[in-house]
Each structure stands twice: as structure tokens, then as C-alpha cells.
Design an enzyme around this catalytic site. Structure first.
Site, PDB file in Angstrom:
ATOM      1  N   GLN A  32       0.799  -1.223   0.000  1.00 52.59           N
ATOM      2  CA  GLN A  32       0.000   0.000   0.000  1.00 52.59           C
ATOM      3  C   GLN A  32       0.831   1.273   0.000  1.00 52.59           C
ATOM      4  OE1 GLN A  32      -2.661  -1.727   3.266  1.00 52.59           O
ATOM      5  NE2 GLN A  32      -4.057  -0.366   2.216  1.00 52.59           N
ATOM      6  N   HIS A 142       1.201  -9.292   4.402  1.00 53.65           N
ATOM      7  CA  HIS A 142       0.035  -8.401   4.312  1.00 53.65           C
ATOM      8  C   HIS A 142      -0.493  -8.498   2.879  1.00 53.65           C
ATOM      9  CE1 HIS A 142      -1.940  -4.832   6.485  1.00 53.65           C
ATOM     10  NE2 HIS A 142      -2.614  -4.968   5.361  1.00 53.65           N
ATOM     11  N   ASN A 188      -1.843 -10.910   8.126  1.00 48.85           N
ATOM     12  CA  ASN A 188      -2.847  -9.880   8.391  1.00 48.85           C
ATOM     13  C   ASN A 188      -4.220 -10.293   7.850  1.00 48.85           C
ATOM     14  OD1 ASN A 188      -3.507  -7.018   9.189  1.00 48.85           O
ATOM     15  ND2 ASN A 188      -4.158  -6.988   7.041  1.00 48.85           N
ATOM     16  N   GLU A 189      -5.201 -10.297   8.724  1.00 48.35           N
ATOM     17  CA  GLU A 189      -6.611 -10.483   8.357  1.00 48.35           C
ATOM     18  C   GLU A 189      -6.845 -11.581   7.317  1.00 48.35           C
ATOM     19  OE1 GLU A 189      -8.388  -6.757   7.260  1.00 48.35           O
ATOM     20  OE2 GLU A 189      -7.920  -5.804   9.159  1.00 48.35           O
ATOM     21  N   TYR A 329     -12.072  -1.157  13.827  1.00 52.45           N
ATOM     22  CA  TYR A 329     -12.628  -0.120  12.960  1.00 52.45           C
ATOM     23  C   TYR A 329     -14.113   0.149  13.208  1.00 52.45           C
ATOM     24  CZ  TYR A 329      -8.461  -0.301  10.002  1.00 52.45           C
ATOM     25  OH  TYR A 329      -7.166  -0.224   9.547  1.00 52.45           O
TER      26      TYR A 329
HETATM   27  C1  NOJ Z   1      -7.301  -3.291   7.217  1.00 49.90           C
HETATM   28  C2  NOJ Z   1      -6.182  -3.694   6.297  1.00 49.90           C
HETATM   29  O1  NOJ Z   1      -5.226  -4.408   7.017  1.00 49.90           O
HETATM   30  C3  NOJ Z   1      -5.537  -2.513   5.600  1.00 49.90           C
HETATM   31  O2  NOJ Z   1      -4.687  -3.006   4.611  1.00 49.90           O
HETATM   32  C4  NOJ Z   1      -6.607  -1.608   5.043  1.00 49.90           C
HETATM   33  O3  NOJ Z   1      -6.047  -0.562   4.309  1.00 49.90           O
HETATM   34  C5  NOJ Z   1      -7.416  -1.063   6.190  1.00 49.90           C
HETATM   35  N1  NOJ Z   1      -8.097  -2.173   6.821  1.00 49.90           N
HETATM   36  C6  NOJ Z   1      -8.468  -0.046   5.775  1.00 49.90           C
HETATM   37  O4  NOJ Z   1      -9.391  -0.654   4.942  1.00 49.90           O
END
Ligand code: NOJ
Length: 555
Positions: A32, A142, A188-189, A329
Site C-alpha cells: 500500500q 500483508h 494480516n486479516e 474499525y
Molecule cells: C485493514 C487492512 O489491514 C488494511 O490493509 C486496510 O487498508 C485497512 N483495513 C483499511 O481498509
């Protein structure tokens, strides 16, 4: 609602002298922010490949928005501006920074030959951070799988090959950075990349590698991820015990706010089950999912579809979570049991569609996590698990279209972080929840995966003009002002520490989680996060003692 707001303000004023001891800063990810996708020997990731081959997909979203002006191959240009960005963080006096390593910078071909220039870049970044007094937190994955892993064997759908290669990659990272990086995040996620990259989703939601087929592929990808996490943590503990690296897996979890006491148990199940299908196996004493999950269906997860693990897989995973890493979030009220009317969450017009921001929820969700995982983690202190807020931020869809003055005066983001810091202060000072790190998403406006039409940065980046110039937004100054004087509870390593001797150590894989008789993160065992926390500890001195003990465990 008015009364509740007054109570929070009053409580905040009462504890204003007690700035929480938190390492704080910003989070980012390689794809990113870095750009330089093919520079210094880097190989393409699945995301690079996606844009190289599907650029029209991006352009098609460009009508009337600045996406066409943003360059997916430059993003925020951090690769070339790394020193400037670290200096920016130092100017805020932040004490922690989460970044990710692009696997394809280290192994352009997925495996085999290491690209030294990739190692050198992250090594310079880590030293730059340490010299600035900033604790590095390294994310190993990520979402930017080397395209070569996809081409060679289908990446995450080939469990054995993926784990073999991810483990080799981890070994190289530990050998080069282990003496300087204490906090590690593996994947990550996973629900995001497994669901959108491999599960059946509608076209607009497809992410690379775009293998969206069977529902079972999503679950296999998740299971591969959990086992790979276990494997690399076991490697760190057995081969590099001297570094005492600490591991977690960052998960995004929405907080269900119970409306009435009758809603608490189910609200907690809804919140915790979003994490338990991954963390559950890593934290549990037997390496399996918590039993209650099998009948739960929430959001991304249908418990009845979770694939079974073999005994060897369970042994690999168990006891491999050192702390909770929470990406926070969104929240929503839950009144499903009581049926009482729920307050309405105010959704601002500029919010990104999926986020329902409720900053005050940081207090309840961190407390719920600390209590639920407390009995399971070896690193818990006083029965509470250490928590890192590994991401927390506010996305705007109007900033990307507006003038820079609007971006810099980011009133809604400022209000969001004001609520977050008030909640954090109550969490740490009042509730004694051991939150040791807080990372705002994100330092810079960057590339939000398939789009440039959302901005998340606390620093504006001129992507529309193409200069990539950085301009500090007011939210960054406010956050820095809140944390001014906050002491990081974590000791920094020395910059430039020598890489490890890579001889295989004969020491056994590390111990499993605490010997507690609890086998699952039992949601029903947790208290109401909205209640007063007097049952956890009494008085500020207890908090200080607890916190110091906990910080020592982590150092
Ligand atoms: C979580 C993600 O890990 C990240 O890459 C993303 O930019 C943010 N959420 C916002 O959407």
C-alpha cells in the site's frame, strides 16, 4: 446518550493526569505504501500482477474520481522516501511503527535465491526506526504473495508447498531482523484475502489471485494460514530462542455493543467468534478450534464448515499466540436477545461504506479480548492477555475528491481519534486493560487495495498531483498531542545488531500456552464489557504494578 457522553468527558478529565503508558504510532503495509514494485530485484506480487493484467479494472472505477491520477505502481512512494517518513513519525514522537515486508522483495521467485537488496531495504528501515526511538513491528504477510508462488503451485491452496516456502522466508527474516525486531505479526486479516482471493464472491469483491471458486477453498486457505502461523512461531522459538520474539496474527473484529444485560452473552459470542476461528486454535491448549464455534455463524464464518485439523497440525499451532493483535474499525449495537430498542450509530457522510465507526467501543472490545484470552496465553498477567491495537483508523471517501485544505482539516477523523483516545485512556487507566501498543491506520494516504478513492492517512500524500508530497493533517497533530508524555512500556533493541548464526539449534520447540485448565476462549465466561470494571483491579497503584509486570514479561 447525552448523559453517557457527559460521563465519559468527566471520567476522562479525572484521569487526564494519568497518560497511559502505551507504545503508539502508525501502521502500514508494503504494497500500500512502497511503490517501486520492480526495483532492486523485487519480483511481482499477486497484486502487481493483478494490476499489470487488469489495469482496466482500476481505470473503470476512475470516472469522476482521482483513481486515474493515482499510480498503483507508485502508491505513496515510501520505498524512496523511507527516511523522510521515519523522520515524520519521529516528529510526532511516536514510539512504535508497524510495517510489512514484501515477501517478493526477499524471494522474487517465491523461494530459492534471496535478494540481498530487499533485505538491505528493511534493515535500513529498522535501524532508522531504532535510531529514532521507534519500536518496529514487523508484519510478515500483508496479502502480497509473490506471484511466483501462485504460478508454481497455487499459493495458499497448496498447503505443504506454501508452508514450506513461508517457513523458509520466515527463517531469512528471523536471521536478519530477529535481533532488532521483538514484535512480529504473521498474517494480516486472513478472512479478507482468503475470502476475496479464493472464496466465492461477486465480481466487484474479487481480489487477486482471483481464484474464487468453492467455499471450501476459503476455509482451506484459512486453515493453511493458521498452520503456517504455528510453523513459523515454532521455528522462531526453536531456532532463535535468544531473540525472544513475540508473535500474533492481526484480525479485524467488529464490536457488538450489548444493548441490555440480557444481550451480553450473545453479543460477546458475536464479537469473539470473529477471532476464535483463527486465534482459537493458536491460543488453545489442544490446538483445535473452540468447541462452541461449530454451531456459530457470523459474518465471514460458518462454524459448520471449518475443516478438521490432524493431530500434527494441532501440535504445530497450539500455544503460538503471544498477544492479541486487534484491528479495530467498526461496531454495531446488539439487541437480539432483549429486543430493547438500540441507539442509532451516527454514520458520517464521508465514511467508507463498510466502516461503522464507534470509537468508544475500543474500551469494551479491548477489555473483552484481554479477559477472554487471559486464561489462555502464557504471557498473561493478572489473568489478562496483553493487547496491541494493531490498526485503528478512519477512512474518508470525500477527502480523495476534495482540495488539500479539506484533507488537512480532517474534522471527522479528528473526532474519531478523540473518541478513541478517550476510550483508550479509560481502558488502560480505569479498567487496567493491558493495551501495550496502539497503531493508527495509517501514516500516509495510500492505495486502498483496489482503489484510490478512500483516504486513511493522518498525513496527506499528493497522489492526484503526482508529487507525492507529504502534508500533515490535523488528526496527526492531535493524536501526537494526546500521547505526548506517554512512556512506551517496551525496551528498544540496538540498531545494527548482528544477524544470527543460522546454525540449527537443538532446543525443543517452545512451551505451549499456560497450563490453565481452560481449553477454549469461552465467550460466556467473560463479563460485560460495558459494566464498571471494579472487579478487575482496584486503584491506580494496582494498575501500575500490573502494567509494569506485564511490560517486563514482554521485554
Ligand atoms: C485493514 C487492512 O489491514 C488494511 O490493509 C486496510 O487498508 C485497512 N483495513 C483499511 O481498509
Amino acid at each position: 446518550m447525552k448523559l453517557a457522553a457527559v460521563a465519559v468527558v468527566a471520567a476522562t478529565a479525572a484521569v487526564a493526569q494519568n497518560i497511559p503508558s502505551i507504545a503508539w504510532g502508525f501502521a502500514s503495509s508494503a504494497y500500500q505504501v512502497e511503490g517501486a514494485w520492480n526495483v532492486d530485484g523485487k519480483g511481482p506480487s499477486v497484486w502487481d500482477h493483478w494490476f499489470l493484467n487488469n489495469h482496466s479494472l482500476v481505470a473503470s472505477k476512475g470516472a469522476g474520481n482521482p483513481i486515474a491520477a493515482g499510480d498503483v505502481f507508485k502508491t505513496a512512494g515510501h520505498y524512496d522516501r523511507m527516511k523522510e517518513d521515519v523522520a515524520l513519525m519521529a516528529s510526532f514522537k511516536s514510539s512504535m511503527y508497524r510495517f510489512s515486508v514484501a515477501w517478493s522483495r526477499i524471494f522474487p521467485q517465491c523461494n530459492g535465491q534471496v535478494n540481498q537488496k530487499g533485505i538491505d531495504f528493511y534493515s535500513r528501515l529498522i535501524d532508522e526506526l531504532l535510531n529514532a526511538g521507534i519500536q518496529p513491528v514487523l508484519t510478515m504477510y500483508h496479502w502480497d504473495t509473490p506471484q511466483a508462488c501462485e504460478d508454481q503451485y497455487g499459493s495458499l491452496l497448496n498447503r505443504d508447498m506454501f508452508i514450506r516456502d513461508f517457513t523458509s522466508y520466515a527463517d531469512v527474516l528471523y536471521a536478519n531482523f530477529g535481533s532488532r525486531v521483538k514484535y512480529w505479526l504473521t498474517f494480516n486479516e486472513p478472512a479478507a484475502y482468503c475470502g476475496r482471493g479464493f472464496g466465492p464472491v461477486s465480481d466487484a469483491y474479487i481480489w487477486p489471485p482471483g481464484k474464487n471458486g468453492r467455499e471450501s477453498d476459503k476455509y482451506n486457505c484459512i486453515a493453511t494460514t493458521s498452520i503456517a502461523h504455528g510453523a513459523v512461531v515454532q521455528l522462531a522459538r526453536s531456532k532463535y530462542p535468544q531473540y525472544e520474539m513475540k508473535f500474533s496474527m492481526p484480525l479485524i473484529i467488529a464490536y457488538y455493543i450489548p444493548v441490555a444485560p440480557a444481550d451480553v452473552e450473545q453479543a460477546n459470542i458475536n464479537t469473539l467468534s470473529q477471532g476464535d476461528w483463527l486465534w482459537g486454535s493458536l491460543a488453545s491448549a489442544d490446538g483445535d478450534y473452540p468447541a462452541y464455534l461449530k454451531t456459530v455463524k457470523t459474518g465471514d464464518m460458518d462454524g459448520s464448515l471449518l475443516p478438521a485439523f490432524t493431530a500434527a497440525e494441532k501440535a504445530t499451532m497450539k500455544g503460538t499466540l503471544d498477544y492479541v493483535a486487534l484491528n479495530y474499525y467498526s461496531a454495531q449495537y446488539f439487541n437480539g436477545v432483549s429486543g430493547q430498542s438500540a441507539p442509532t450509530l451516527t454514520i458520517k457522510a464521508d465514511q467508507v461504506p463498510w466502516q461503522s465507526a464507534y470509537p468508544g467501543g475500543i474500551r469494551g472490545i479491548t477489555q473483552l479480548m484481554a479477559r477472554s484470552y487471559g486464561p489462555l496465553l502464557a504471557s498473561s498477567v493478572g489473568g489478562l492477555a496483553p493487547v496491541m491495537v494493531s490498526e485503528c483508523g478512519y477512512g474518508s471517501i470525500s477527502e480523495a475528491f476534495g482540495p488539500i485544505s479539506q484533507s488537512v482539516n480532517d474534522v471527522d477523523r479528528q473526532a474519531f481519534f478523540e473518541g478513541i483516545t478517550a476510550g483508550l485512556q479509560l481502558a488502560v487507566v480505569e479498567d487496567k486493560t493491558p493495551v501495550f501498543g496502539f497503531l493508527a491506520w495509517s501514516l500516509l494516504d495510500n492505495l486502498e487495495w483496489l482503489t484510490f478513492d478512500q483516504t486513511w492517512g493522518l498525513v496527506h500524500v499528493d497522489q492526484q498531483g503526482g508529487t507525492l508530497e507529504r502534508t500533515v493533517k490535523q488528526s496527526a497533530n492531535k493524536l501526537a498531542a494526546f500521547f505526548a508524555g506517554s512512556k512506551s512500556p517496551i525496551a528498544l533493541a540496538q540498531p545494527g545488531s548482528k544477524p544470527a548464526n543460522s546454525t540449527v539449534s537443538s532446543s525443543a520447540p517452545a512451551a505451549t500456552a499456560s497450563g490453565a485448565a481452560v481449553t477454549t476462549a469461552n465467550p460466556t465466561a467473560t463479563g460485560s464489557p460495558s459494566k464498571s470494571s471494579s472487579s478487575i483491579a482496584t486503584g491506580y497503584s494496582v494498575a501500575v504494578a500490573l502494567f509494569s509486570a506485564f511490560a517486563l514479561m514482554l521485554v
